[in-house]
Design a protein around this motif. Sequence first.
Motif, PDB file in Angstrom:
ATOM      1  N   TYR A  83       3.966 -69.405 -60.922  1.00 21.63           N
ATOM      2  CA  TYR A  83       3.920 -69.053 -62.346  1.00 21.63           C
ATOM      3  C   TYR A  83       4.759 -67.793 -62.546  1.00 21.63           C
ATOM      4  N   THR A  84       5.618 -67.809 -63.564  1.00 24.48           N
ATOM      5  CA  THR A  84       6.555 -66.700 -63.750  1.00 24.48           C
ATOM      6  C   THR A  84       6.420 -65.996 -65.103  1.00 24.48           C
ATOM      7  N   GLY A  85       5.454 -66.355 -65.891  1.00 30.60           N
ATOM      8  CA  GLY A  85       5.324 -65.808 -67.235  1.00 30.60           C
ATOM      9  C   GLY A  85       4.602 -64.478 -67.318  1.00 30.60           C
ATOM     10  N   HIS A  86       4.496 -63.760 -66.230  1.00 28.99           N
ATOM     11  CA  HIS A  86       3.830 -62.453 -66.213  1.00 28.99           C
ATOM     12  C   HIS A  86       4.743 -61.459 -65.504  1.00 28.99           C
ATOM     13  N   PRO A  87       4.540 -60.168 -65.747  1.00 29.62           N
ATOM     14  CA  PRO A  87       5.365 -59.173 -65.046  1.00 29.62           C
ATOM     15  C   PRO A  87       5.266 -59.354 -63.537  1.00 29.62           C
ATOM     16  N   GLY A  88       6.394 -59.440 -62.878  1.00 31.90           N
ATOM     17  CA  GLY A  88       6.441 -59.633 -61.434  1.00 31.90           C
ATOM     18  C   GLY A  88       6.575 -61.089 -61.024  1.00 31.90           C
ATOM     19  N   GLY A  89       6.350 -62.014 -61.927  1.00 28.62           N
ATOM     20  CA  GLY A  89       6.390 -63.434 -61.597  1.00 28.62           C
ATOM     21  C   GLY A  89       7.771 -63.931 -61.197  1.00 28.62           C
TER      22      GLY A  89
END
Length: 194
Positions: free
Chosen positions: A142-148
Amino acid sequence: MIKAKYLTKITDINKLYLENILNEGDIVVDATMGNGYDTKYLAQKVGKDGFVYSFDVQESALKSTEKKLKKENLEDRVKLVLDGHENMDKYIDKEVSCVLFNLGYLPRADHMIITKPETTIQAIKHSLNLLKPHGIISISIYTGHPGGIEEKNSIYDFIKDLDQSEFNVLESGFVNQINNPPQLVLIEKKKEYI
């Protein structure tokens, strides 16, 4: 048998693959326990003769998972570990059939506590060593958060260099969705990894 009615959740799509991989009696790992849904699924699939090691760094994850397992009388086939997945080699000394990663953060919890590239890569390396031939590492990214995005890039940088004579690496994802759709990576071990 799991049947996905809709192709909307990467976790459901993942189970379509896992249905033909997991067997009763298998030893498996849930590297990112979260709320326990994958741990419960794995415990059901491996049956009374199988075993699940499940990891998380948050006490709330263990409590939520323990509650789910007790409700289904599955707690005797699972070891819940309050530690990071990068330390799985300290707890497991047997070959495993599957290692499941569901990266990002724990839903309905502190979104600042996330999986990180350096610990995830270390956990993947340990998984490769623990995996039996024809076993699978499943990574939902999952990439929709900071750091993703950074974590995804680190994973891809690592897996693209895995020797194709030793591993098959499959990528699956939504190509027409916006807002950072999740991706699924499956790594199959062909033979002994050194």
